[in-house]
Enzyme design. Structure first.
Site, PDB file in Angstrom:
ATOM      1  CG  ASN A  23      -2.112  -1.040   0.882  1.00 16.76           C
ATOM      2  OD1 ASN A  23      -2.221  -1.568  -0.225  1.00 16.76           O
ATOM      3  ND2 ASN A  23      -2.898  -1.341   1.888  1.00 16.76           N
ATOM      4  CB  CYS A 116     -13.754  -4.880  -4.154  1.00 16.49           C
ATOM      5  SG  CYS A 116     -13.426  -4.209  -2.539  1.00 16.49           S
ATOM      6  NE  ARG A 121     -12.363   0.026  -1.036  1.00 19.57           N
ATOM      7  CZ  ARG A 121     -11.256  -0.717  -1.197  1.00 19.57           C
ATOM      8  NH1 ARG A 121     -11.361  -1.964  -1.547  1.00 19.57           N
ATOM      9  NH2 ARG A 121     -10.059  -0.174  -1.057  1.00 19.57           N
ATOM     10  CG  ASP A 308      -6.157  -3.362   5.108  1.00 15.29           C
ATOM     11  OD1 ASP A 308      -5.345  -2.634   4.519  1.00 15.29           O
ATOM     12  OD2 ASP A 308      -7.379  -3.342   4.871  1.00 15.29           O
ATOM     13  NE  ARG A 402      -5.850  -7.228  -5.763  1.00 10.79           N
ATOM     14  CZ  ARG A 402      -6.768  -6.401  -5.281  1.00 10.79           C
ATOM     15  NH1 ARG A 402      -7.971  -6.866  -5.010  1.00 10.79           N
ATOM     16  NH2 ARG A 402      -6.524  -5.125  -5.084  1.00 10.79           N
TER      17      ARG A 402
HETATM   18  C1  EPZ Z   1      -6.791   1.960   1.463  1.00 11.93           C
HETATM   19  O1  EPZ Z   1      -7.967   1.849   0.680  1.00 11.93           O
HETATM   20  C2  EPZ Z   1      -6.098   0.609   1.387  1.00 11.93           C
HETATM   21  N1  EPZ Z   1      -5.742   0.322   0.006  1.00 11.93           N
HETATM   22  C3  EPZ Z   1      -7.013  -0.480   1.926  1.00 11.93           C
HETATM   23  O2  EPZ Z   1      -6.270  -1.702   1.908  1.00 11.93           O
HETATM   24  C4  EPZ Z   1      -7.367  -0.149   3.367  1.00 11.93           C
HETATM   25  O3  EPZ Z   1      -8.258  -1.113   3.865  1.00 11.93           O
HETATM   26  C5  EPZ Z   1      -8.015   1.248   3.414  1.00 11.93           C
HETATM   27  O4  EPZ Z   1      -7.121   2.220   2.838  1.00 11.93           O
HETATM   28  C6  EPZ Z   1      -8.326   1.678   4.839  1.00 11.93           C
HETATM   29  O5  EPZ Z   1      -7.153   1.711   5.581  1.00 11.93           O
HETATM   30  C7  EPZ Z   1      -4.609   0.855  -0.497  1.00 11.93           C
HETATM   31  O6  EPZ Z   1      -3.900   1.583   0.164  1.00 11.93           O
HETATM   32  C8  EPZ Z   1      -4.263   0.494  -1.915  1.00 11.93           C
HETATM   33  P1  EPZ Z   1     -10.292   4.710   2.244  1.00 11.93           P
HETATM   34  P2  EPZ Z   1      -8.829   3.186   0.320  1.00 11.93           P
HETATM   35  O7  EPZ Z   1     -10.451   5.688   1.149  1.00 11.93           O
HETATM   36  O8  EPZ Z   1      -7.919   4.323   0.117  1.00 11.93           O
HETATM   37  C9  EPZ Z   1     -15.029   5.335   2.286  1.00 11.93           C
HETATM   38  C10 EPZ Z   1      -5.835  -3.931   1.401  1.00 11.93           C
HETATM   39  O9  EPZ Z   1      -6.306  -4.972   1.875  1.00 11.93           O
HETATM   40  N2  EPZ Z   1     -14.787   6.294   1.187  1.00 11.93           N
HETATM   41  O10 EPZ Z   1      -9.521   5.112   3.466  1.00 11.93           O
HETATM   42  O11 EPZ Z   1      -9.779   2.837  -0.755  1.00 11.93           O
HETATM   43  C11 EPZ Z   1     -14.773   3.902   1.842  1.00 11.93           C
HETATM   44  O12 EPZ Z   1     -15.920   3.353   1.227  1.00 11.93           O
HETATM   45  C12 EPZ Z   1      -6.740  -2.774   1.076  1.00 11.93           C
HETATM   46  O13 EPZ Z   1      -4.601  -3.739   1.213  1.00 11.93           O
HETATM   47  C13 EPZ Z   1     -15.868   7.033   0.688  1.00 11.93           C
HETATM   48  O14 EPZ Z   1     -17.008   6.901   1.149  1.00 11.93           O
HETATM   49  O15 EPZ Z   1      -9.617   3.368   1.685  1.00 11.93           O
HETATM   50  C14 EPZ Z   1     -14.442   3.213   3.137  1.00 11.93           C
HETATM   51  O16 EPZ Z   1     -15.643   2.889   3.796  1.00 11.93           O
HETATM   52  C15 EPZ Z   1      -8.199  -3.111   1.285  1.00 11.93           C
HETATM   53  N3  EPZ Z   1     -15.650   7.921  -0.318  1.00 11.93           N
HETATM   54  C16 EPZ Z   1     -13.699   4.287   3.941  1.00 11.93           C
HETATM   55  O17 EPZ Z   1     -14.054   5.533   3.320  1.00 11.93           O
HETATM   56  C17 EPZ Z   1     -14.393   8.104  -0.848  1.00 11.93           C
HETATM   57  O18 EPZ Z   1     -14.246   8.960  -1.755  1.00 11.93           O
HETATM   58  C18 EPZ Z   1     -12.192   4.123   3.946  1.00 11.93           C
HETATM   59  O19 EPZ Z   1     -11.749   4.162   2.638  1.00 11.93           O
HETATM   60  C19 EPZ Z   1     -13.319   7.338  -0.343  1.00 11.93           C
HETATM   61  C20 EPZ Z   1     -13.538   6.450   0.683  1.00 11.93           C
END
Ligand code: EPZ
Length: 426
Positions: A23, A116, A121, A308, A402
């Site tokens: 990440n 997913c 997401r 995670d 992945r």
């Molecule tokens: C990152 O995803 C990580 N992926 C995820 O890891 C990790 O679980 C997540 O952060 C939380 O720590 C990478 O870094 C590539 P968020 P990201 O935006 O950025 C909501 C793994 O297993 N949200 O912090 O997509 C969203 O739906 C993966 O390695 C909105 O509503 O996470 C979620 O409920 C899985 N609108 C929450 O925020 C938005 O525009 C957190 O999402 C963006 C997010």
């Protein structure tokens, strides 16, 4: 589609090295297009998500080659600012090219990333924030599935994130690095991977302060320059292997571990009975008893307990000698793994409305045929297989690849009996 076969019943012993951080690698690979030149990324994990990001780079006209775990990228000749739908559908982190291409070329076309297995997401925080930076946004295609952004000048401004979204914070930073003026992000994500992106960009000449805090300030510069960067080890991979010891028992040393980034995981594992010793570079974890139950384990944004690691702790707690509860606060459907663990004899009830999983520990798990719904859930099933009696087949194991460079190699180094096999020889 590949599977992973696990022979259970073994305590773990030995040592293994932790790979570079998935990440942290993904946003940094996207960030390379901000500079017209060469980026050398050391300790880069050879995992499917990184290969996908490299394919996007090549789609944009860039070059990328490997020397062991060193990835050398040449972004001198970007010939397109369009990220294809297939690339984004394959891996939603391609959305980070939105900020990077916009930041450098003031234009980008990219498909909406799909949801997913762990949630929808959405990317509304990304788009709402970037729109405020003098960027036009239109949604093209018959299903309006293509986001087209363009601007004559990106103007820094104040961005207030409703939630400390990791991806949204990273996309705003990528958009702001070459902007006119200062961008201030309030309620920014504090995850180490956000900090690592800032470290990388600052080494390439960006002006950023507040990295790792919930207030980040980016002062736009004219351009970036070539950089060589070494990725930190992967905190979730380290936590996964620690959870394997907690579930199966054993005495293990994890080398190259980002100790300072997994304090919340260490605290939980100590509370359920693991003995943990840390130094700057390694973690020694020993567990010679059934795990103790844990009440109200809540997933939180960093520095709280990471979502995670939720599936992996569900596996551990399904073997505890009591009742535990987990509250998944980050993603709306990250409990699918409970149904797979139940095939192995786990006793788990999901109260969806309260985002709660109630786990009553059982004496032991039985090997079974199970399915990996996402990479962390798949890793949690491999751990369950190691702790279980009998053999377990984790199907759709490609999702594990992945994010885990070689989970079989790493766990076999610790005395497990885990091997890949293709589905058709089950
Ligand atoms: C990152 O995803 C990580 N992926 C995820 O890891 C990790 O679980 C997540 O952060 C939380 O720590 C990478 O870094 C590539 P968020 P990201 O935006 O950025 C909501 C793994 O297993 N949200 O912090 O997509 C969203 O739906 C993966 O390695 C909105 O509503 O996470 C979620 O409920 C899985 N609108 C929450 O925020 C938005 O525009 C957190 O999402 C963006 C997010």
């Amino acid at each position: 589609m590949s599977s992973i076969n696990v022979i259970g019943g073994g305590r773990l012993k030995g040592e293994t090295k932790i790979q570079g951080s998935k990440n942290a690698a993904l946003p940094i690979i996207a960030a390379t297009v901000l500079n017209k030149g060469i980026t050398i990324l050391r300790n880069c994990p050879r995992i499917l998500d990184v290969f996908h990001m490299i394919n996007v780079l090549k789609e944009l006209g860039c070059l990328a080659t490997w020397e062991g775990n060193t990835l050398i990228m040449d972004t001198s000749n970007v010939t397109s600012t369009k990220v294809s739908e297939s690339s984004v559908q394959k891996m939603r982190s391609s959305i980070l090219f939105l900020g990077a291409l916009l930041g450098r070329y003031h234009e980008v076309s990219i498909a909406y990333p799909g949801g997913c297995s762990i949630g929808n997401r959405p990317i509304d925080y990304h788009l709402d924030s970037i729109k405020k930076m003098n960027v036009n946004q239109e949604f093209l295609g018959e299903d309006k599935g293509i986001i087209h952004c363009n601007t004559d000048k990106i103007i820094g401004t104040d961005i207030f994130l409703k939630f400390p979204s990791v991806g949204a914070t990273q996309n705003v930073i990528l958009t702001a690095v070459l902007a006119k003026g200062v961008t201030r992000i309030f309620n920014a994500a504090r995850e180490p991977e956000v900090m690592e992106l800032c470290n990388f960009l600052m080494e390439a000449g960006a002006r950023i302060c507040g990295k790792g805090t919930s207030y980040i300030e980016i002062e736009g510069v004219g351009n970036l320059h070539d950089v060589e960067y070494t990725l930190s080890p992967d905190r979730i991979v380290a936590g996964t292997y620690m959870a394997a010891v907690a579930a199966a028992g054993g005495d293990v040393v994890l080398l190259d571990t980002p100790v300072g980034q997994i304090e919340s995981v260490i605290k939980v594992l100590e509370k359920i009975g693991c003995k943990i010793k840390t130094s700057d570079e390694y973690i020694k974890i020993c567990c010679n008893r059934k795990p103790l139950p844990y009440d109200m384990l809540k997933t939180q944004p960093y520095p709280g307990f990471p979502t995670d690691m939720q599936s992996q702790l569900m596996t551990v707690l399904s073997l505890s000698d009591g009742k535990s509860t987990i509250i998944e606060e980050i993603f709306e459907s990250r409990y699918q793994n409970a149904y797979e663990l139940k095939k192995m004899g786990a006793k788990i009830t999901i109260e969806k409305a309260q985002k709660k999983a109630v786990i009553s520990g059982v004496k032991h798990l039985e090997g079974a045929k199970v399915i990996a719904h996402d990479l962390r859930a798949g890793a949690a099933l491999v751990i369950a297989g190691i702790a279980a009696q009998g053999a377990t087949i984790v199907k759709e194991a490609t999702s594990i690849e992945r994010g885990y460079e070689d989970i079989c190699r790493d766990l076999n180094n610790l005395g497990a009996s885990v091997r890949y096999c293709s589905d058709n020889i089950q």
